[in-house]
Motif scaffolding. Structure first.
Motif, PDB file in Angstrom:
ATOM      1  N   TYR A   1       3.252  65.794   5.937  1.00  0.00           N
ATOM      2  CA  TYR A   1       3.462  66.285   7.298  1.00  0.00           C
ATOM      3  C   TYR A   1       4.863  65.924   7.749  1.00  0.00           C
ATOM      4  O   TYR A   1       5.512  65.028   7.194  1.00  0.00           O
ATOM      5  N   THR A   2       5.322  66.620   8.771  1.00  0.00           N
ATOM      6  CA  THR A   2       6.544  66.224   9.467  1.00  0.00           C
ATOM      7  C   THR A   2       6.134  65.614  10.794  1.00  0.00           C
ATOM      8  O   THR A   2       5.054  65.880  11.313  1.00  0.00           O
ATOM      9  N   GLY A   3       6.997  64.793  11.351  1.00  0.00           N
ATOM     10  CA  GLY A   3       6.653  64.073  12.568  1.00  0.00           C
ATOM     11  C   GLY A   3       6.353  62.623  12.252  1.00  0.00           C
ATOM     12  O   GLY A   3       6.737  62.102  11.193  1.00  0.00           O
ATOM     13  N   LYS A   4       5.628  61.967  13.125  1.00  0.00           N
ATOM     14  CA  LYS A   4       5.414  60.529  12.971  1.00  0.00           C
ATOM     15  C   LYS A   4       3.999  60.140  13.406  1.00  0.00           C
ATOM     16  O   LYS A   4       3.480  60.633  14.401  1.00  0.00           O
ATOM     17  N   ILE A   5       3.389  59.269  12.613  1.00  0.00           N
ATOM     18  CA  ILE A   5       2.127  58.639  12.983  1.00  0.00           C
ATOM     19  C   ILE A   5       2.397  57.142  13.062  1.00  0.00           C
ATOM     20  O   ILE A   5       2.771  56.520  12.072  1.00  0.00           O
ATOM     21  N   TYR A   6       2.241  56.594  14.244  1.00  0.00           N
ATOM     22  CA  TYR A   6       2.691  55.234  14.543  1.00  0.00           C
ATOM     23  C   TYR A   6       1.506  54.380  14.981  1.00  0.00           C
ATOM     24  O   TYR A   6       0.705  54.795  15.825  1.00  0.00           O
ATOM     25  N   TYR A   7       1.404  53.186  14.397  1.00  0.00           N
ATOM     26  CA  TYR A   7       0.340  52.243  14.744  1.00  0.00           C
ATOM     27  C   TYR A   7       0.975  51.051  15.447  1.00  0.00           C
ATOM     28  O   TYR A   7       1.838  50.379  14.883  1.00  0.00           O
TER      29      TYR A   7
ATOM     30  N   LEU B   1      -4.964  46.230  16.084  1.00  0.00           N
ATOM     31  CA  LEU B   1      -4.383  47.500  16.502  1.00  0.00           C
ATOM     32  C   LEU B   1      -4.548  47.711  18.000  1.00  0.00           C
ATOM     33  O   LEU B   1      -5.616  47.461  18.558  1.00  0.00           O
ATOM     34  N   CYS B   2      -3.506  48.172  18.652  1.00  0.00           N
ATOM     35  CA  CYS B   2      -3.590  48.519  20.070  1.00  0.00           C
ATOM     36  C   CYS B   2      -3.775  50.025  20.235  1.00  0.00           C
ATOM     37  O   CYS B   2      -4.679  50.473  20.924  1.00  0.00           O
ATOM     38  N   ARG B   3      -2.908  50.811  19.584  1.00  0.00           N
ATOM     39  CA  ARG B   3      -3.027  52.261  19.730  1.00  0.00           C
ATOM     40  C   ARG B   3      -2.436  52.980  18.529  1.00  0.00           C
ATOM     41  O   ARG B   3      -1.634  52.414  17.777  1.00  0.00           O
ATOM     42  N   VAL B   4      -2.864  54.214  18.362  1.00  0.00           N
ATOM     43  CA  VAL B   4      -2.304  55.110  17.354  1.00  0.00           C
ATOM     44  C   VAL B   4      -1.592  56.230  18.093  1.00  0.00           C
ATOM     45  O   VAL B   4      -2.173  56.862  18.983  1.00  0.00           O
ATOM     46  N   GLU B   5      -0.339  56.460  17.764  1.00  0.00           N
ATOM     47  CA  GLU B   5       0.425  57.540  18.395  1.00  0.00           C
ATOM     48  C   GLU B   5       0.803  58.571  17.346  1.00  0.00           C
ATOM     49  O   GLU B   5       1.395  58.242  16.313  1.00  0.00           O
ATOM     50  N   ILE B   6       0.428  59.804  17.610  1.00  0.00           N
ATOM     51  CA  ILE B   6       0.772  60.924  16.732  1.00  0.00           C
ATOM     52  C   ILE B   6       1.812  61.761  17.463  1.00  0.00           C
ATOM     53  O   ILE B   6       1.549  62.293  18.543  1.00  0.00           O
TER      54      ILE B   6
ATOM     55  N   MET C   1       2.445  48.248  13.450  1.00  0.00           N
ATOM     56  CA  MET C   1       1.549  47.788  12.397  1.00  0.00           C
ATOM     57  C   MET C   1       1.844  48.627  11.156  1.00  0.00           C
ATOM     58  O   MET C   1       1.599  49.833  11.129  1.00  0.00           O
ATOM     59  N   LYS C   2       2.398  47.983  10.133  1.00  0.00           N
ATOM     60  CA  LYS C   2       2.885  48.712   8.966  1.00  0.00           C
ATOM     61  C   LYS C   2       1.764  49.200   8.050  1.00  0.00           C
ATOM     62  O   LYS C   2       1.841  50.285   7.483  1.00  0.00           O
ATOM     63  N   ASN C   3       0.742  48.390   7.879  1.00  0.00           N
ATOM     64  CA  ASN C   3      -0.315  48.733   6.921  1.00  0.00           C
ATOM     65  C   ASN C   3      -1.693  48.604   7.571  1.00  0.00           C
ATOM     66  O   ASN C   3      -2.452  47.689   7.263  1.00  0.00           O
ATOM     67  N   PRO C   4      -2.027  49.538   8.475  1.00  0.00           N
ATOM     68  CA  PRO C   4      -3.336  49.467   9.120  1.00  0.00           C
ATOM     69  C   PRO C   4      -4.463  49.684   8.112  1.00  0.00           C
ATOM     70  O   PRO C   4      -4.305  50.416   7.132  1.00  0.00           O
TER      71      PRO C   4
END
Length: 251
Positions: free
Chosen positions: A63-69, A9-14, A77-80
């Motif tokens: 939730y609405t929005g996006k949590i991206y790995y 993993l590099c980063r998590v973006e919310i 990253m699909k399945n962190p």
């Protein structure tokens, strides 16, 4: 256990994450990111949305929005793998269950009363040794101190080694010695395996000592940055009633 420096993993973006319960807005347009090799602390008043945000990340809250790995190659990253240490473990302390029984029950389909192989027990010892608590293996789970129990839960949360480790007020009720040891181990994990760590805590002195980044929540992101900067903001003063420069925070 995963090998050292196996971080993918590099980063998590919310991004624009919101959570509602009926007409109540629990989280409103959360935007933040945090990185591998970084301990990010969530702070805020009770009801600010800290636990709600953790549940959204864990997939336990809609939730609405996006949590991206994002991986180091820039791809998603699909399945962190996410490890989780709760505030406390609720169980009957009179149960005659050892630490070994408890840990084996989560890793094998066999009933614990059927026993386990010598190699399985040795594997448990090695895992606990890394968290400096191998001596508790044969102790009854209900006899452990708060610090010992939390280090056992931490040992379980990093098997397999996660991309993201979530700590939800993990040392409530733990004495000062146990608290210091727990966070030294978290720092060791962050540095050795380069994992991202997300911590909820009310202990501002502890956050100042260990956090790389602080996020002040009040249903949205009120402030974010390093501890020294966030603790001097007007939003912090309004939330906690004082500035971080006041000596009582650091006692």
């Amino acid at each position: 256990m995963s090998v050292h420096n196996s971080c993918g993993l590099c980063r998590v973006e919310i991004e624009n994450v919101s959570v509602k319960s009926g007409q109540d807005v629990l989280l409103d347009n959360i935007n933040l990111e945090f990185h591998c090799g970084q301990l990010t602390a969530l702070i805020g008043r009770n009801g600010a949305g800290k636990t709600t945000l953790l549940k959204a990340i864990l997939g336990e809250r809609n939730y609405t929005g996006k949590i991206y790995y994002e991986k180091h190659d820039g791809k998603e990253m699909k399945n962190p793998v996410i490890g989780y240490v709760p505030q406390q473990l609720v169980f009957d302390k009179s149960m005659p269950v050892s630490v070994a029984d408890f840990m084996m029950a989560t890793t094998t389909k066999r009933p614990v009363w059927s026993g386990y192989k010598k190699q399985q027990k040795q594997n448990l010892i090695q895992k606990l040794q890394e968290m400096d608590c191998a001596d508790v293996l044969n102790k009854k789970l209900g006899s452990l101190s708060g610090g010992e129990l939390q280090r056992v839960l931490l040992t379980m949360a990093i098997d397999p080694m996660p991309d993201l480790l979530i700590l939800d007020e993990p040392v409530s009720g733990v004495d000062a010695t146990g608290l210091d040891l727990f966070y030294k181990k978290v720092t060791y994990l962050r540095n050795t395996y380069h994992i991202a760590v997300l911590l909820v805590s009310h202990d501002l002195a502890l956050i100042r000592r260990y956090a790389d980044k602080v996020v002040l929540l009040d249903k949205t992101v009120a402030e974010q940055g390093d501890a020294e900067d966030v603790f001097q903001t007007e939003a912090f003063q309004q939330t906690f009633g004082y500035f971080a420069g006041e000596e009582k925070i650091w006692n």
